[in-house]
Design an enzyme around this catalytic site. Structure first.
Site, PDB file in Angstrom:
ATOM      1  N   TYR A  57       0.864  -1.185   0.000  1.00  0.00           N
ATOM      2  CA  TYR A  57       0.000   0.000   0.000  1.00  0.00           C
ATOM      3  C   TYR A  57       0.899   1.233   0.000  1.00  0.00           C
ATOM      4  O   TYR A  57       1.849   1.317   0.779  1.00  0.00           O
ATOM      5  CB  TYR A  57      -0.897   0.014   1.240  1.00  0.00           C
ATOM      6  CG  TYR A  57      -1.714   1.288   1.386  1.00  0.00           C
ATOM      7  CD1 TYR A  57      -2.995   1.376   0.866  1.00  0.00           C
ATOM      8  CD2 TYR A  57      -1.188   2.407   2.036  1.00  0.00           C
ATOM      9  CE1 TYR A  57      -3.740   2.531   0.979  1.00  0.00           C
ATOM     10  CE2 TYR A  57      -1.921   3.576   2.147  1.00  0.00           C
ATOM     11  CZ  TYR A  57      -3.197   3.633   1.623  1.00  0.00           C
ATOM     12  OH  TYR A  57      -3.933   4.782   1.743  1.00  0.00           O
ATOM     13  N   GLU A  79      -3.305   7.517  -4.164  1.00  0.00           N
ATOM     14  CA  GLU A  79      -3.148   6.217  -3.491  1.00  0.00           C
ATOM     15  C   GLU A  79      -2.973   5.101  -4.509  1.00  0.00           C
ATOM     16  O   GLU A  79      -3.684   5.059  -5.519  1.00  0.00           O
ATOM     17  CB  GLU A  79      -4.383   5.952  -2.618  1.00  0.00           C
ATOM     18  CG  GLU A  79      -4.399   4.606  -1.931  1.00  0.00           C
ATOM     19  CD  GLU A  79      -5.723   4.353  -1.209  1.00  0.00           C
ATOM     20  OE1 GLU A  79      -5.878   4.881  -0.085  1.00  0.00           O
ATOM     21  OE2 GLU A  79      -6.598   3.672  -1.772  1.00  0.00           O
TER      22      GLU A  79
END
Length: 376
Positions: free
Chosen positions: A101, A189
């Site tokens: 992530y 993101e």
């Protein structure tokens, strides 16, 4: 403003973040043609502005073009958390060896951009924060300098990434920050950023939120807004300069200020009620803005009562009261309304509303209690 995955990844690519080859399709035949062009295995991904697409069946692997067409036909038109799938992204399937992530966002407490990463890629970051917070690594970014190599090295070593990809990781993190800065984003993101079989990093998913206040600087980005993903009420609110989010309760809320709106919703919940919306009318409360907000709230058939919570700092309470009365003169409704005014000329405003036989309150607790009672 939130972007679809395919839009986010195209922006990433413009700033040097590696992404898989892929194209968007709105029909099963288009998906089949794209898969044939790409060759080999592909992944067909629903394009809606919400998470949980995989769990809902909105992401499917296909071994060839015909399977891709079938997958697209199954995904197109389906509902995911209330959103209808109108497009699918057909990407080359990646050889995933590991998932990371990676995000750039604003730390409002420190008033700085922040690099955040986790070795638990592919999972919702909220779930990681709750279950394994030690897997999340953060470092703040000096806007005048950008991401420094020692910062990305700290993150990469903390996640136990192989040293041979640290330089690659630093370049992608830096490029992601360049994207963030270049488009005035509040979030960029990648989840997941994968390590493939060749030891290369690849952004196989992407999410971008852009600060609405900066869109005047980016007309090309403003055109990317998908109005089909908005409800008619949310679209009308945006056009009238109002911040509105529809919820599932029955107490409509009209408040000036985002923080006060959140507090109002909390107190409604405290007294056993359920807010029907978040609505921030901003610093002013003119007859026109109040009328527009009332029409938006009343368009929700679940609303049984409306709670006004107005703090008169710049705006005067008597002006707010006249705005409410004037707006009600434009709208035919029998929905009861509770008004709480505080601040400049609040006493005069409350008197005006009382003379018009409206329910008034002097504290938020009193207002919430009366609104909950009226809704029942």
């Amino acid at each position: 403003m939130n972007l679809h995955e395919y839009q986010a990844k195209r922006l990433f690519a413009q700033y040097g973040v590696p992404i898989p080859d892929g194209k968007v399709a709105s029909t099963a035949e288009q998906a089949r043609a794209i898969a044939r062009e790409l060759g080999g295995r592909v992944v067909v991904k629903s394009q809606v502005l919400t998470g949980g697409r995989g769990k809902a069946g909105g992401i499917k692997l296909a071994n060839d073009a015909d399977e891709a067409g079938v997958a697209a036909s199954q995904i197109l038109g389906m509902k995911i958390k209330g959103y209808t799938v109108r497009r699918v992204l057909v990407d080359q399937a990646a050889d995933i060896r590991d998932e990371i992530y990676l995000a750039i966002l604003i730390d409002r407490g420190r008033q700085l951009p922040m690099l955040m990463a986790s070795s638990a890629g592919g999972m919702d970051i909220e779930q990681v924060a709750e279950e394994t917070p030690e897997k999340i690594y953060r470092t703040h970014i000096d806007p005048m300098i950008g991401i420094r190599p020692y910062q990305s090295t700290y993150i990469a070593s903390g996640m136990d990434l192989p040293p041979e990809i640290w330089r690659q990781f630093h370049q992608i993190a830096s490029n992601l920050y360049d994207t963030f800065k270049g488009i005035d984003a509040s979030l960029t993101e990648i989840n997941p950023l994968i390590i493939n079989g060749d030891g290369k990093l690849l952004a196989v998913d992407g999410k971008v939120s852009i600060d609405d206040n900066a869109l005047f600087r980016h007309p090309q980005l403003a055109e990317m807004r998908d109005v089909d993903e908005e409800t008619s009420s949310e679209r009308e609110a945006r056009q009238n300069g109002l911040s509105y989010i529809q919820l599932e309760g029955n107490i409509g809320c009209m408040v000036n200020g985002a923080g006060l709106a959140m507090a109002t919703m909390d107190v409604i919940k405290l007294y056993g009620g359920e807010p029907a919306n978040f609505l921030d009318i901003g610093g002013g409360a003119t007859t026109e803005s109040v009328a527009a907000a009332l029409k938006i709230i009343l368009a929700d058939s679940n609303v049984k009562v409306i709670l006004f919570n107005i703090f008169g700092g710049i705006v005067r309470g008597d002006e707010v009261a006249r705005g409410i009365i004037g707006a009600l003169g434009q709208i035919d409704t029998e929905v009861p309304m509770v008004v709480r005014l505080l601040g400049t000329n609040a006493r005069e405003g409350i008197q005006i509303l009382s003379d018009a036989n409206m329910i008034t309150a002097t504290t938020l607790s009193e207002a919430a209690s009366k609104a909950v009672a009226a809704s029942q």
